[in-house]
Write a protein that holds these residues in place. Structure first.
Motif, PDB file in Angstrom:
ATOM      1  N   ALA A 164      11.025   4.578  -6.742  1.00 37.72           N
ATOM      2  CA  ALA A 164      12.186   5.179  -7.388  1.00 37.72           C
ATOM      3  C   ALA A 164      13.479   4.945  -6.146  1.00 37.72           C
ATOM      4  N   ASN A 165      13.331   4.570  -5.331  1.00 35.92           N
ATOM      5  CA  ASN A 165      14.555   4.652  -4.302  1.00 35.92           C
ATOM      6  C   ASN A 165      15.506   3.545  -4.813  1.00 35.92           C
ATOM      7  N   SER A 166      16.321   3.491  -5.655  1.00 40.64           N
ATOM      8  CA  SER A 166      16.903   2.365  -6.156  1.00 40.64           C
ATOM      9  C   SER A 166      17.877   2.031  -5.249  1.00 40.64           C
ATOM     10  N   ASP A 167      18.560   2.818  -4.693  1.00 43.68           N
ATOM     11  CA  ASP A 167      19.583   2.735  -3.646  1.00 43.68           C
ATOM     12  C   ASP A 167      19.077   1.824  -2.537  1.00 43.68           C
ATOM     13  N   SER A 168      17.959   2.128  -1.944  1.00 48.92           N
ATOM     14  CA  SER A 168      17.781   1.366  -0.666  1.00 48.92           C
ATOM     15  C   SER A 168      17.101   0.152  -1.206  1.00 48.92           C
ATOM     16  N   ALA A 169      16.374  -0.104  -2.465  1.00 56.32           N
ATOM     17  CA  ALA A 169      16.211  -1.364  -2.993  1.00 56.32           C
ATOM     18  C   ALA A 169      17.222  -2.411  -2.933  1.00 56.32           C
ATOM     19  N   LEU A 170      18.061  -1.894  -3.808  1.00 58.48           N
ATOM     20  CA  LEU A 170      19.462  -2.773  -4.154  1.00 58.48           C
ATOM     21  C   LEU A 170      20.213  -3.012  -2.777  1.00 58.48           C
ATOM     22  N   LYS A 171      20.125  -2.084  -1.881  1.00 61.77           N
ATOM     23  CA  LYS A 171      20.964  -2.266  -0.734  1.00 61.77           C
ATOM     24  C   LYS A 171      20.152  -3.460   0.339  1.00 61.77           C
ATOM     25  N   PHE A 229      11.395  -1.993 -10.134  1.00 66.56           N
ATOM     26  CA  PHE A 229      12.020  -1.010 -11.208  1.00 66.56           C
ATOM     27  C   PHE A 229      10.989  -0.821 -12.446  1.00 66.56           C
ATOM     28  N   ALA A 230      10.457  -1.884 -13.006  1.00 66.75           N
ATOM     29  CA  ALA A 230       9.576  -1.724 -14.071  1.00 66.75           C
ATOM     30  C   ALA A 230       8.436  -0.794 -13.722  1.00 66.75           C
ATOM     31  N   HIS A 231       7.783  -0.995 -12.539  1.00 73.10           N
ATOM     32  CA  HIS A 231       6.516  -0.160 -12.292  1.00 73.10           C
ATOM     33  C   HIS A 231       6.782   1.219 -11.945  1.00 73.10           C
ATOM     34  N   GLY A 232       8.181   1.399 -11.293  1.00 73.31           N
ATOM     35  CA  GLY A 232       8.643   2.472 -11.165  1.00 73.31           C
ATOM     36  C   GLY A 232       9.078   3.284 -12.345  1.00 73.31           C
ATOM     37  N   GLY A 233       9.177   2.955 -13.540  1.00 70.93           N
ATOM     38  CA  GLY A 233       9.519   3.462 -14.808  1.00 70.93           C
ATOM     39  C   GLY A 233      11.178   3.244 -15.089  1.00 70.93           C
ATOM     40  N   SER A 234      11.597   2.560 -14.346  1.00 69.91           N
ATOM     41  CA  SER A 234      12.966   2.286 -14.443  1.00 69.91           C
ATOM     42  C   SER A 234      13.505   1.024 -15.596  1.00 69.91           C
ATOM     43  N   HIS A 235      12.782   0.889 -16.741  1.00 69.44           N
ATOM     44  CA  HIS A 235      12.592   0.052 -17.316  1.00 69.44           C
ATOM     45  C   HIS A 235      14.130  -0.633 -17.902  1.00 69.44           C
ATOM     46  N   GLU A 236      14.889   0.175 -18.180  1.00 71.74           N
ATOM     47  CA  GLU A 236      16.332  -0.223 -18.602  1.00 71.74           C
ATOM     48  C   GLU A 236      16.812  -1.184 -17.392  1.00 71.74           C
ATOM     49  N   ALA A 245       9.170  -7.676   0.144  1.00 69.85           N
ATOM     50  CA  ALA A 245       8.178  -6.679   0.115  1.00 69.85           C
ATOM     51  C   ALA A 245       8.947  -5.192   0.085  1.00 69.85           C
ATOM     52  N   LEU A 246       9.761  -5.136   1.194  1.00 69.95           N
ATOM     53  CA  LEU A 246      10.472  -3.873   1.208  1.00 69.95           C
ATOM     54  C   LEU A 246      11.315  -3.548   0.038  1.00 69.95           C
ATOM     55  N   ILE A 247      11.836  -4.511  -0.505  1.00 70.42           N
ATOM     56  CA  ILE A 247      12.483  -4.231  -1.789  1.00 70.42           C
ATOM     57  C   ILE A 247      11.632  -3.622  -2.832  1.00 70.42           C
ATOM     58  N   ASP A 248      10.384  -4.272  -3.054  1.00 76.92           N
ATOM     59  CA  ASP A 248       9.475  -4.074  -4.129  1.00 76.92           C
ATOM     60  C   ASP A 248       9.173  -2.399  -3.811  1.00 76.92           C
ATOM     61  N   SER A 292       0.938  -1.246   0.120  1.00 70.50           N
ATOM     62  CA  SER A 292      -0.113  -0.198   0.009  1.00 70.50           C
ATOM     63  C   SER A 292       0.865   1.252  -0.144  1.00 70.50           C
ATOM     64  N   LEU A 293       1.956   1.134   0.825  1.00 64.42           N
ATOM     65  CA  LEU A 293       2.786   2.455   0.647  1.00 64.42           C
ATOM     66  C   LEU A 293       3.483   2.483  -0.517  1.00 64.42           C
ATOM     67  N   ALA A 294       3.713   1.474  -1.302  1.00 63.40           N
ATOM     68  CA  ALA A 294       4.352   1.613  -2.654  1.00 63.40           C
ATOM     69  C   ALA A 294       3.524   2.353  -3.481  1.00 63.40           C
ATOM     70  N   LEU A 295       2.039   2.041  -3.542  1.00 58.07           N
ATOM     71  CA  LEU A 295       0.934   2.660  -4.188  1.00 58.07           C
ATOM     72  C   LEU A 295       1.008   4.202  -4.043  1.00 58.07           C
ATOM     73  N   LEU A 296       1.044   4.182  -2.592  1.00 60.77           N
ATOM     74  CA  LEU A 296       0.900   5.623  -2.307  1.00 60.77           C
ATOM     75  C   LEU A 296       2.084   6.521  -2.276  1.00 60.77           C
ATOM     76  N   LYS A 297       3.306   6.043  -2.770  1.00 63.69           N
ATOM     77  CA  LYS A 297       4.595   6.514  -2.785  1.00 63.69           C
ATOM     78  C   LYS A 297       4.826   7.636  -1.596  1.00 63.69           C
ATOM     79  N   ASP A 298       4.311   7.004  -0.325  1.00 58.06           N
ATOM     80  CA  ASP A 298       4.417   7.824   0.779  1.00 58.06           C
ATOM     81  C   ASP A 298       5.937   7.604   1.467  1.00 58.06           C
ATOM     82  N   VAL A 299       6.868   8.392   1.187  1.00 64.85           N
ATOM     83  CA  VAL A 299       8.230   7.977   1.615  1.00 64.85           C
ATOM     84  C   VAL A 299       8.173   8.086   2.895  1.00 64.85           C
ATOM     85  N   VAL A 300       7.858   9.139   3.879  1.00 67.13           N
ATOM     86  CA  VAL A 300       7.823   9.228   5.134  1.00 67.13           C
ATOM     87  C   VAL A 300       7.425   8.173   5.969  1.00 67.13           C
TER      88      VAL A 300
END
Length: 799
Positions: free
Chosen positions: A374-381, A401-408, A365-368, A334-342
Motif C-alpha cells: 500500500a505504498n502507492s507513492d513509491s510504486a508509482l515513482k 494495487f489489487a492485492h493491496g486492496g486499492s481496487h479502484e 518486482a519492486l513496483i509490485d 517475500s517482502l510483499a507477503l510479509l509487508k515488512d517495510v523496514v
C-alpha cells in the motif's frame, strides 16, 4: 615422441621433419593440443614455423580458430589454404554457426556447394544446431529439404538435429513424425533426449514423461541432458511420485553431482511442494549454484514461507554467491507477503548498490512489492522511472494495487494501460476481474470478460477462477456455474470460489453439494474451502453439519483452525442461540482471538440480545484492539437501544464522540448504464429526489396492504412512533430500490449493494416489494447476498 616434438616446436621442426616422415603427424597432434588448451597464439607460432603443412594441419588450425570464437581469423586462414576440402569448409561453417552468425554461415554453406564441395552430415548438423538455438524454422526447413535431396535424411546425426530444430521452434508434430519414422534400432540417447526435451519445451508434459518411460523401456540410458526435461514435466504435473523415481535414476546413473541436473531436481521438488527434499538437494551440492538457490527461494515464497526465503537469501549473501537479477524478484515477493517495510527499504538499497535497479525484471518486482504494501507513492515513482514499460511493468503495478486492496486505483490503471496500447496478459486480467468482484462492478467486469474472450485469455485457469468469483460476488450464480462447467480443469481455487459464492448467495445446501462433488473429483480442500463450508452452515442453520466439517478439517486434512474458522464457528453457534457454547469455544482458542472472532460474537449477541454482559465484553475487547473502528461502539449502542437501555446507549455514543471516532454511514448504491448511484438514509441530494420519495410513499402503501408491518426494533432512536416509522421508510436500501423501480424496465433485476449489514425491517420490506411489484431484488450487504423473489429471501430469513 610427443615430448620430443614439443621441445623442438619452435626451433628444430624443419630439421626433424626432414629426418622422419612421421614427425608431421606428431606436429599436428601438438598443434591440436595447444588449440584445445586455449593457447591460440602459441598454436599460430607453431603453425607458422612448420616447414611442411598437410590438409590435416590446415584443417586443425582453421577449426581451432573457428571454435575459439575467432571466425574472422579462421576465414583469413581458410582463404590462404591451397587445398581446401569438404572438411575445411565444414570446420569454418561450424565456427560461424557456433558464434550464431546466421548470414555468414548460410553464405558459406551455399558458397561451398557452388565450389562443388558436398556438405557432409557434420556440416548439416552444425547449421541445424544454430537454427535450433536461434529459432530459425524457415532455415531449418531449407536444410531439411536439402537433406532429403542428398539422402542425408537417413543419417541419425542429421535426423536428431532436425528433431531438435522442429521441437525448439514449437513444431512438435513435425518432430514427432521424424522420430516415429525412425527405426528403433537407430534411435540413440541423443535422439530420445531431443524428443523428451521437445515435448517438455512445448508444454506437453504427459508425452515427455511417456517418452522418457519409453526410452527407459528400450534400455537406452538417459544422461545429464535428458533429466532436466523430464523433471520439468514432473514439475508441471506436480507428479512427485514419478519425479522421485527419476531422482533414483539420476543417482544410479552417477549424474547427481551435475549442477544442471541438481537445479532441475530442486525446481521439481519445490513445484511439487516437497520443500524439505529440495532443500536437501541444495545443501548436498558441492558447488553453490545460484540457479538452485533461486529455485529454492521461489519455492518457499510460492508455498507461503517468505521468512525462510529471506533466510536462504541471507545465506547466499554470507557465502558471497553471485546474486543475480533473478534472485531479487523472489526476495521482493517475500517482502510483499510479509509487508515488512523496514527490511524492504534495506533490500531496495542493496538492489541499488549492486546495480540491479536498472533491470526491468527487478524494477517490476519492486513496483509490485511497494504496491502490495500500500505504498502507492513509491510504486508509482518506480513505475514512472521506467523508460520502457512492458506488460509486466503494468501488471506488477495493477496486481499490486489489487492485492493491496486499492481496487479502484487498479481499475483506473488498467484503463490507462489499455489507452497506452498495451495488451494485458492473463495475470492482469485475473487481477482486474477480482477487483471488479470486490467492488461489485458487474458491467465493467462483463466488458473485461468480453475482451478476455477476444484475446484468448478466458481459457487460463486464473482468469476463469476470477470470473467465477466475479459472477458469484455480483449474484449471477448461473453465469458462475456456466463458466465453471466450461473450464478445462478445475483446481481447489475453482471449487472453493463456487462453494463460497453459493454460500454467500444464500444457497448453503447447494454449496455443500459442490463440496461433495469436489471430494468425489479427488480435489483436496484447503484452508479457505472450510471457511466457505462453515459460512454456508452458519447461514443455513446447519449447526451439526458445521461441527462435522470443523472436525473433518482438523482430523482428516490436518488443517489448523485460524481466526476465520473460529469466527465462523462462533457465528454458527451464536446464530443458533448457543452463546454459552460459543463463549466456551472462544476460551479453547490456542491463539489470541482477533477482531474477526470478537465481531462474530458481538453480532451473535446483537441477534440474541439477552446477553448484554457478553456483548459488553466482546465490544470492550474490540475497542482495545481497534479503538478507531466504529463497529463495536455502534453495535453495543444498538444492543442497548434494542433493550430500551437508552442511557447506556447514549453513554457509548458520547464515548465514541469524545474519542473522535466517526460512524461509517450506511450507504447503498447501484450500477446503471455505466454509472454508480449512491444513497444514504433520508437522502435528499439526488437529482430525482421528488420522484424517489413519491415512489417510497407508493411502495409503503402497497406493501402494508400486502401485510408488511414496520419492525420498531430497528428504530434505534428514542423518538415518537411516527418518527420511527418515517425513519425506517427512508433507509438507504429502500431509496435505492425505489430508484430501481422507477428506472429499470420490468423483468430486469434490481441490484443494490450496501456497505453495512441490512437491517431486519428493510429485509422484511424487500420481501413484500418483490411480491407486490413482481421483481427480482438482489441486495448484497457486508455479510452476504439476499435474493428476494415472490416474497421469499434466499437466506431463509436466517442471516
Amino acid at each position: 615422441m610427443h615430448k620430443f616434438v614439443s621441445q623442438r616446436a619452435y626451433g628444430n621442426l624443419r630439421t626433424y621433419t626432414t629426418k622422419n616422415n612421421t614427425s608431421l603427424i606428431d606436429a599436428n597432434k601438438y598443434l591440436s593440443e595447444l588449440l584445445n588448451s586455449g593457447r591460440i597464439s602459441d598454436a599460430r607460432n607453431v603453425f607458422d614455423k612448420m616447414p611442411e603443412k598437410d590438409e590435416c594441419t590446415w584443417n586443425t588450425i582453421i577449426s581451432g580458430y573457428a571454435n575459439s570464437g575467432k571466425p574472422v581469423e579462421a576465414r583469413q586462414l581458410f582463404d590462404k589454404h591451397p587445398g581446401k576440402s569438404a572438411i575445411t569448409w565444414s570446420s569454418l561453417i561450424s565456427g560461424y554457426c557456433k558464434m550464431g552468425h546466421e548470414i555468414e554461415s548460410f553464405q558459406l554453406f551455399y558458397e561451398m556447394q557452388r565450389e562443388n564441395y558436398k556438405p557432409n552430415h557434420f556440416t548439416l548438423a552444425s547449421v541445424l544446431r544454430m537454427c535450433s538455438i536461434k529459432g530459425l524454422l524457415g532455415r531449418g526447413e531449407q536444410i531439411h529439404s536439402y537433406a532429403i535431396k542428398t539422402r542425408f535424411d537417413l543419417d541419425v546425426f542429421v535426423i536428431t538435429s532436425l528433431i531438435d530444430v522442429y521441437a525448439k521452434c514449437l513444431c512438435i508434430v513435425e518432430a514427432e513424425h521424424l522420430f516415429s519414422a525412425m527405426p528403433d534400432e537407430k534411435k540413440n540417447h541423443v535422439t530420445w533426449t531431443a524428443m523428451v526435451n521437445g515435448y517438455s519445451q512445448n508444454g506437453d508434459a504427459l508425452k515427455a514423461i511417456e517418452c522418457f518411460a519409453g526410452m527407459r523401456g528400450k534400455g537406452v540410458e538417459a544422461n545429464q541432458y535428458t533429466f532436466p526435461g523430464v523433471l520439468t514435466a514432473c514439475a508441471f504435473f506436480s507428479d512427485l511420485r514419478f519425479g522421485t523415481q527419476v531422482h533414483g535414476c539420476i543417482f544410479r546413473g552417477g549424474f547427481f553431482a551435475n549442477v544442471f541436473v541438481q537445479s532441475a531436481l530442486v525446481d521439481m521438488y519445490t513445484k511439487c511442494g516437497d520443500l524439505s527434499s529440495g532443500l536437501r538437494v541444495v545443501e548436498s551440492m558441492a558447488v553453490d549454484d545460484v540457479i538452485s538457490y533461486n529455485a529454492m527461494i521461489v519455492g518457499f515464497v510460492r508455498h507461503g514461507f517468505p521468512e525462510r526465503a529471506l533466510t536462504l537469501f541471507e545465506t547466499m549473501r554470507v557465502k558471497n554467491m553471485g546474486i543475480d537479477e533473478f534472485t531479487y524478484p523472489s526476495v521482493l515477493n517475500s517482502l510483499a507477503l510479509l509487508k515488512d517495510v523496514v527490511t524492504s527499504m534495506s533490500i531496495h538499497s542493496l538492489v541499488i548498490k549492486s546495480g540491479f535497479e536498472g533491470y526491468t525484471i527487478v524494477c517490476n518486482a519492486l513496483i509490485d512489492m511497494y504496491a502490495k504494501q500500500a505504498n502507492s507513492d513509491s510504486a508509482l515513482k518506480l513505475f514512472n522511472y521506467l523508460v520502457e514499460k512492458d506488460v509486466i511493468s503494468w501488471t506488477s503495478l495493477i496486481t499490486g494495487f489489487a492485492h493491496g486492496g486499492s481496487h479502484e486505483e487498479a481499475l483506473k490503471l488498467f484503463c490507462e494501460m489499455r489507452v497506452n496500447g498495451v495488451c494485458p496478459d492473463q495475470v492482469v486480467v485475473s487481477s482486474v476481474v477480482s477487483s471488479c468482484a470486490e467492488l461489485a462492478l458487474l458491467d465493467l467486469g462483463q466488458q473485461i470478460h468480453g475482451n478476455s474472450i477476444k484475446s484468448g485469455h478466458d481459457g487460463f485457469l486464473s482468469v476463469d477462477n476470477s470470473l467465477v468469483s466475479l459472477y458469484t460476488h455480483c449474484g449471477y450464480l448461473e453465469n458462475a456455474e456456466k463458466i465453471f462447467n466450461l473450464m478445462k480443469t478445475q483446481n481447489v481455487v475453482s471449487w472453493t470460489a463456487l462453494i463460497v459464492g453459493y454460500a454467500k448467495n444464500g444457497e448453503g445446501i447447494k454449496s455443500l453439494q459442490f463440496y461433495d462433488e469436489m471430494i468425489a473429483s479427488n480435489v483436496k480442500p484447503d484452508f479457505i474451502t472450510f471457511i466457505g463450508l462453515l459460512f454456508a452452515c452458519s447461514h443455513a442453520g446447519l449447526t451439526e453439519r458445521g461441527r462435522y466439517y470443523y472436525e473433518s478439517m482438523v482430523n482428516d486434512y490436518n488443517i489448523k483452525p485460524g481466526p476465520n474458522h473460529y469466527a465462523c464457528m462462533i457465528d454458527l453457534l451464536g446464530r443458533s442461540g448457543k452463546l454459552d457454547e460459543a463463549e466456551e469455544l472462544l476460551g479453547k482458542m490456542t491463539e489470541k482471538p482477533d477482531s474477526t472472532v470478537w465481531k462474530s460474537l458481538l453480532s451473535a449477541c446483537r441477534m440474541h440480545g439477552n446477553n448484554i454482559e457478553l456483548a459488553k465484553r466482546a465490544a470492550t475487547a474490540l475497542i482495545e484492539m481497534e479503538p478507531r473502528d466504529s463497529v463495536p461502539y455502534v453495535m453495543l449502542s444498538n444492543i442497548y437501544s434494542a433493550n430500551k437501555k437508552w442511557d447506556e446507549a447514549a453513554s457509548v455514543r458520547r464515548l465514541m464522540k469524545s474519542r473522535g471516532v466517526g460512524k461509517e454511514p450506511g450507504r447503498s448504491w447501484m450500477e446503471m448504464n455505466g454509472k454508480v448511484y449512491s444513497f444514504v438514509s433520508e437522502d435528499r441530494s439526488h437529482l430525482e429526489t421528488s420522484a424517489i420519495f413519491l415512489k417510497i410513499e407508493e411502495m409503503m402503501i402497497l406493501i402494508k396492504q400486502a401485510g408488511y408491518v414496520p419492525d420498531m426494533n430497528f428504530a434505534l432512536h428514542d423518538i415518537n412512533e411516527e418518527g420511527k416509522v418515517y425513519g425506517l421508510a427512508y433507509h438507504s436500501e429502500k431509496l435505492a430500490v425505489a430508484f430501481g423501480l422507477i428506472k429499470l424496465p420490468i423483468g430486469v433485476p434490481i441490484r443494490v449493494y450496501k456497505n453495512i449489514r441490512v437491517c431486519g425491517d428493510c429485509h422484511s420490506a424487500m420481501k413484500f416489494v418483490s411480491m407486490v411489484y413482481d421483481r427480482h431484488v438482489i441486495l448484497r450487504d457486508s455479510n452476504c447476498f439476499h435474493h428476494f423473489r415472490e416474497g421469499v429471501c434466499s437466506c431463509g430469513d436466517y442471516w
